[in-house]
Design a protein around this motif. Structure first.
Motif, mmCIF file in Angstrom:
data_model
loop_
_atom_site.group_PDB
_atom_site.id
_atom_site.type_symbol
_atom_site.label_atom_id
_atom_site.label_comp_id
_atom_site.label_asym_id
_atom_site.label_seq_id
_atom_site.Cartn_x
_atom_site.Cartn_y
_atom_site.Cartn_z
ATOM 1 N N TYR A 8 18.135 10.286 31.741
ATOM 2 C CA TYR A 8 18.621 9.201 30.728
ATOM 3 C C TYR A 8 19.962 9.827 30.493
ATOM 4 N N TYR A 52 9.541 10.126 23.062
ATOM 5 C CA TYR A 52 10.617 10.050 24.353
ATOM 6 C C TYR A 52 12.296 10.560 24.519
ATOM 7 N N THR A 57 18.250 4.940 28.597
ATOM 8 C CA THR A 57 18.125 5.628 29.692
ATOM 9 C C THR A 57 18.418 4.376 30.911
ATOM 10 N N GLN A 208 7.751 14.254 31.648
ATOM 11 C CA GLN A 208 6.216 14.302 30.447
ATOM 12 C C GLN A 208 5.049 14.885 31.161
ATOM 13 N N PHE A 215 9.116 13.866 25.782
ATOM 14 C CA PHE A 215 9.675 14.099 27.340
ATOM 15 C C PHE A 215 10.855 14.877 27.014
#
Length: 236
Positions: A8, A52, A57, A208, A215
């Motif tokens: 990320y 998330y 991303t 995760q 996450f």
């Protein structure tokens, strides 16, 4: 093994943008009530991005290929980050991406696009082939031939030339009127923390533990400092 990992771009947890976004997604206390909608509606509209976490991303979630370890992965991410210049700061705005609302850059992001491409390609040796569950979730029969080819090669259809940096704030809001209303409300909410462009100094590995688990950030890796950025400390 059901554990998944992703790369990320996200501000540190104490950054004002991150604090507000996590509150909005329901991962922090005190979610703002917006647009005159009941909390149950806002809860439903943020359910998917809440799992998330607030992020953009760079490499989509994947399971580790057999024989590779998290230490191996973290060493590879650290080496990539140390050799890649930090992209310019991002001037962000709220936008609709189809039925979703997200933060996007006001201007093109070629340096960030290049970082994402490196994460996708250079770390792909750590990605196990998608499971039947992964394939079903992506619904490859609904993808265009090009997106399906990217999905089959890289495990995600919106990579490389199809990549567009965004930081998701809602799941799908089907009605255009609701979407426009929430876009205006989110713009009002986020404008105070968007007056200064977002510095991009490091990237994060998130993990995760199971398909239904949220996450969580596990490690941060400092990018090579650009001339216009101050020199930071050692990698996390």
């Amino acid at each position: 093994m059901s554990e998944r990992h992703a790369i990320y771009l996200s501000p540190p947890a104490t950054h004002p943008l991150a604090v507000l976004a996590e509150r909005w997604l329901g991962r922090g206390s005190g979610r703002p009530s917006l647009g005159g909608y009941p909390d149950t509606t806002l809860e439903a509209w943020t359910a998917e991005p809440r799992r998330y976490g607030f992020h953009g991303t760079l490499k989509a979630p994947f399971t580790l290929t057999p024989g590779r370890t998290l230490d191996d992965l973290d060493q590879a991410i650290a080496a990539l980050a140390k050799g890649h210049p930090a992209p310019p700061a991002l001037a962000l705005e709220i936008a609709a991406l189809g039925p979703f609302l997200a933060l996007i850059s006001r201007t093109p992001t070629p340096a960030l696009d290049a970082l994402a491409a490196r994460c996708v390609t250079e770390l792909d040796g750590f990605r196990a082939p998608p499971s039947a569950r992964d394939l079903a979730r992506r619904k490859p029969e609904t993808l265009s031939p090009h997106h399906r080819a990217l999905f089959e090669r890289w495990g995600y259809p919106y990579v490389l030339e199809e990549f567009r940096f965004h930081m998701t704030l809602t799941g799908p809001i089907p009605e255009p009127g609701d979407r426009d209303r929430m876009k205006a409300a989110l713009t009002d909410l986020f404008t105070p923390v968007l007056t200064t462009p977002l510095s991009v100094e490091d990237i994060a590995r998130v993990s995760q533990s199971s398909p239904s688990a949220p996450f969580q950030e596990k490690a941060r890796f400092r990018l090579l400092a650009s001339p216009d950025l101050p020199t930071g400390g050692p990698d996390s």
